[in-house]
Design a protein around this motif. Structure first.
Motif, PDB file in Angstrom:
ATOM      1  N   ASP A 197      -3.775   3.612  -4.991  1.00 32.52           N
ATOM      2  CA  ASP A 197      -3.596   2.167  -5.179  1.00 32.52           C
ATOM      3  C   ASP A 197      -4.871   1.458  -5.629  1.00 32.52           C
ATOM      4  O   ASP A 197      -4.836   0.597  -6.511  1.00 32.52           O
ATOM      5  N   ILE A 198      -6.000   1.809  -5.010  1.00 29.04           N
ATOM      6  CA  ILE A 198      -7.254   1.146  -5.368  1.00 29.04           C
ATOM      7  C   ILE A 198      -7.625   1.443  -6.815  1.00 29.04           C
ATOM      8  O   ILE A 198      -8.019   0.546  -7.575  1.00 29.04           O
ATOM      9  N   VAL A 238      -8.830  -8.103  -2.454  1.00 27.92           N
ATOM     10  CA  VAL A 238      -7.530  -7.452  -2.282  1.00 27.92           C
ATOM     11  C   VAL A 238      -7.342  -7.040  -0.827  1.00 27.92           C
ATOM     12  O   VAL A 238      -8.228  -6.420  -0.228  1.00 27.92           O
ATOM     13  N   ILE A 239      -6.167  -7.375  -0.286  1.00 31.04           N
ATOM     14  CA  ILE A 239      -5.841  -7.024   1.092  1.00 31.04           C
ATOM     15  C   ILE A 239      -4.535  -6.236   1.106  1.00 31.04           C
ATOM     16  O   ILE A 239      -3.508  -6.728   0.627  1.00 31.04           O
ATOM     17  N   PHE A 240      -4.579  -5.020   1.635  1.00 29.65           N
ATOM     18  CA  PHE A 240      -3.358  -4.256   1.864  1.00 29.65           C
ATOM     19  C   PHE A 240      -2.823  -4.678   3.236  1.00 29.65           C
ATOM     20  O   PHE A 240      -3.248  -4.158   4.272  1.00 29.65           O
ATOM     21  N   TYR A 242     -17.928  -4.663  -0.336  1.00 29.19           N
ATOM     22  CA  TYR A 242     -16.567  -4.562   0.216  1.00 29.19           C
ATOM     23  C   TYR A 242     -16.612  -4.826   1.723  1.00 29.19           C
ATOM     24  O   TYR A 242     -17.453  -4.275   2.421  1.00 29.19           O
ATOM     25  N   LEU A 264     -12.968  -7.081  -8.522  1.00 27.90           N
ATOM     26  CA  LEU A 264     -12.137  -6.838  -7.352  1.00 27.90           C
ATOM     27  C   LEU A 264     -12.962  -6.291  -6.186  1.00 27.90           C
ATOM     28  O   LEU A 264     -13.847  -5.450  -6.383  1.00 27.90           O
ATOM     29  N   LYS A 265     -12.647  -6.788  -4.992  1.00 29.21           N
ATOM     30  CA  LYS A 265     -13.178  -6.242  -3.746  1.00 29.21           C
ATOM     31  C   LYS A 265     -11.993  -5.909  -2.844  1.00 29.21           C
ATOM     32  O   LYS A 265     -10.932  -6.521  -2.958  1.00 29.21           O
ATOM     33  N   PHE A 266     -12.180  -4.961  -1.930  1.00 26.80           N
ATOM     34  CA  PHE A 266     -11.082  -4.517  -1.080  1.00 26.80           C
ATOM     35  C   PHE A 266     -11.496  -4.521   0.380  1.00 26.80           C
ATOM     36  O   PHE A 266     -12.628  -4.138   0.717  1.00 26.80           O
ATOM     37  N   LEU A 275     -11.541  -2.489   3.494  1.00 24.48           N
ATOM     38  CA  LEU A 275     -11.462  -1.041   3.699  1.00 24.48           C
ATOM     39  C   LEU A 275     -11.682  -0.686   5.167  1.00 24.48           C
ATOM     40  O   LEU A 275     -12.390  -1.391   5.889  1.00 24.48           O
ATOM     41  N   CYS A 321     -19.095   1.288  -2.265  1.00 25.16           N
ATOM     42  CA  CYS A 321     -18.316   0.143  -1.781  1.00 25.16           C
ATOM     43  C   CYS A 321     -19.169  -0.784  -0.919  1.00 25.16           C
ATOM     44  O   CYS A 321     -19.044  -2.008  -0.994  1.00 25.16           O
ATOM     45  N   HIS A 341       0.851  -1.195   0.000  1.00 27.67           N
ATOM     46  CA  HIS A 341       0.000   0.000   0.000  1.00 27.67           C
ATOM     47  C   HIS A 341       0.883   1.239   0.000  1.00 27.67           C
ATOM     48  O   HIS A 341       1.467   1.591   1.012  1.00 27.67           O
TER      49      HIS A 341
END
Length: 288
Positions: free
Chosen positions: A97-98, A174-176, A135, A112-114, A116, A130, A92
């Motif tokens: 980035d997203i 997606v995982i930061f 998300y 894609l899912k994040f 948050l 989101c 990150h």
């Protein structure tokens, strides 16, 4: 003159991205209401339309970055099954980035899912978009709160349930894993040059919910510059971003309640992060 042109470029990009978000949120909200009162095949059909809208939302972001901001987006993406479920572990670096991941992955991965921060849920339009798109939102706890086993277990179960719900269909979560954006001052306390230490709980939860199907992917985002901000990228002052996405193998089974299993995952993440840190340094050195 160049400065004025860059500012106009950024303002136009921000305007178009905002318009894309407002229209996307409005359409997804209307369809979500319709889906709530629908049943059977009609509900499935409406949900498929929402997925299509999310895809075109990402494509519009890509168009703005490429054609308005003039971004050179260099992507190397692992060949994966777009009908499967995937976990993407990413560094990150910036608030961009997203947007970079959405723009770059639309042709290579399923929706894609994040993960948050819950505070982002209250950002106008973005939070609602989101939320409606599923998300997972994560609460930020203090160190004293994290010592509360019941609170920690409740958060963990909530995340697990959300991830399991997501993984009922083709998706890339997606995982930061650093938990926050890169900061040079913070980085000096650790052994990395370009990263912050990885955290294992979110990764363990996602992989556990994934149930060993699909793949685990390592995403490395590298910006050609130091002073990275939304304005710098959208104005074209930072005009090159590289995204490298590779499949990584995790041999062990993840057990959220087993300390040995979690320690093994943390060690695996640290080794992965050391290789990633070295690779980022090599990319940056080659670009100078």
């Amino acid at each position: 003159m160049i400065c004025v042109y860059a500012s106009m470029r950024a303002i136009l990009a921000i305007s178009l991205l905002s318009l894309n978000l407002v229209i996307g949120t409005s359409l997804v909200f209307a369809l979500s209401l319709f889906s709530f009162f629908s049943l059977g095949l009609l509900k499935t059909w409406v949900n498929n339309i929402i997925s299509c809208l999310c895809y075109y939302h990402a494509r519009n972001i890509r168009a703005v970055l490429l054609y308005i901001s003039g971004l050179q987006l260099q992507v190397s993406f692992a060949d994966i099954n777009k009908q499967d479920r995937h976990v993407i572990i990413a560094n990150h670096r910036s608030q961009m980035d997203i947007l970079i991941l959405l723009a770059a992955a639309s042709e290579h991965a399923p929706e894609l899912k994040f993960f948050l921060k819950r505070s982002l849920m209250y950002v106008p339009f973005m939070g609602l978009f989101c939320y409606l798109c599923g998300y997972p939102f994560v609460d930020r706890f203090t160190k004293s709160q994290l010592r509360d086993r019941q609170l920690r277990a409740k958060q963990q179960q909530m995340l697990l349930d959300k991830c399991q719900s997501l993984f009922t269909r083709a998706v890339a979560l997606v995982i930061f894993v650093e938990g926050t954006r890169f900061d040079k001052t913070k980085a000096q306390k650790f052994k990395y040059e370009n990263l912050l230490p990885p955290q294992s709980l979110g990764v363990a939860t996602a992989i556990n919910a994934q149930q060993q199907t699909g793949s685990v992917l390592d995403a490395t985002i590298v910006y050609a510059g130091d002073d990275i901000s939304v304005w710098q990228v959208l104005s074209g002052k930072i005009n090159k971003v590289q995204l490298l996405v590779e499949e990584v193998k995790l041999e062990q089974t993840i057990n959220l309640d087993d300390k040995t299993s979690m320690r093994g995952l943390q060690n695996w993440l640290q080794e992965l992060w050391q290789r990633k840190d070295k690779r980022i340094s090599e990319i940056l050195a080659a670009s100078t």
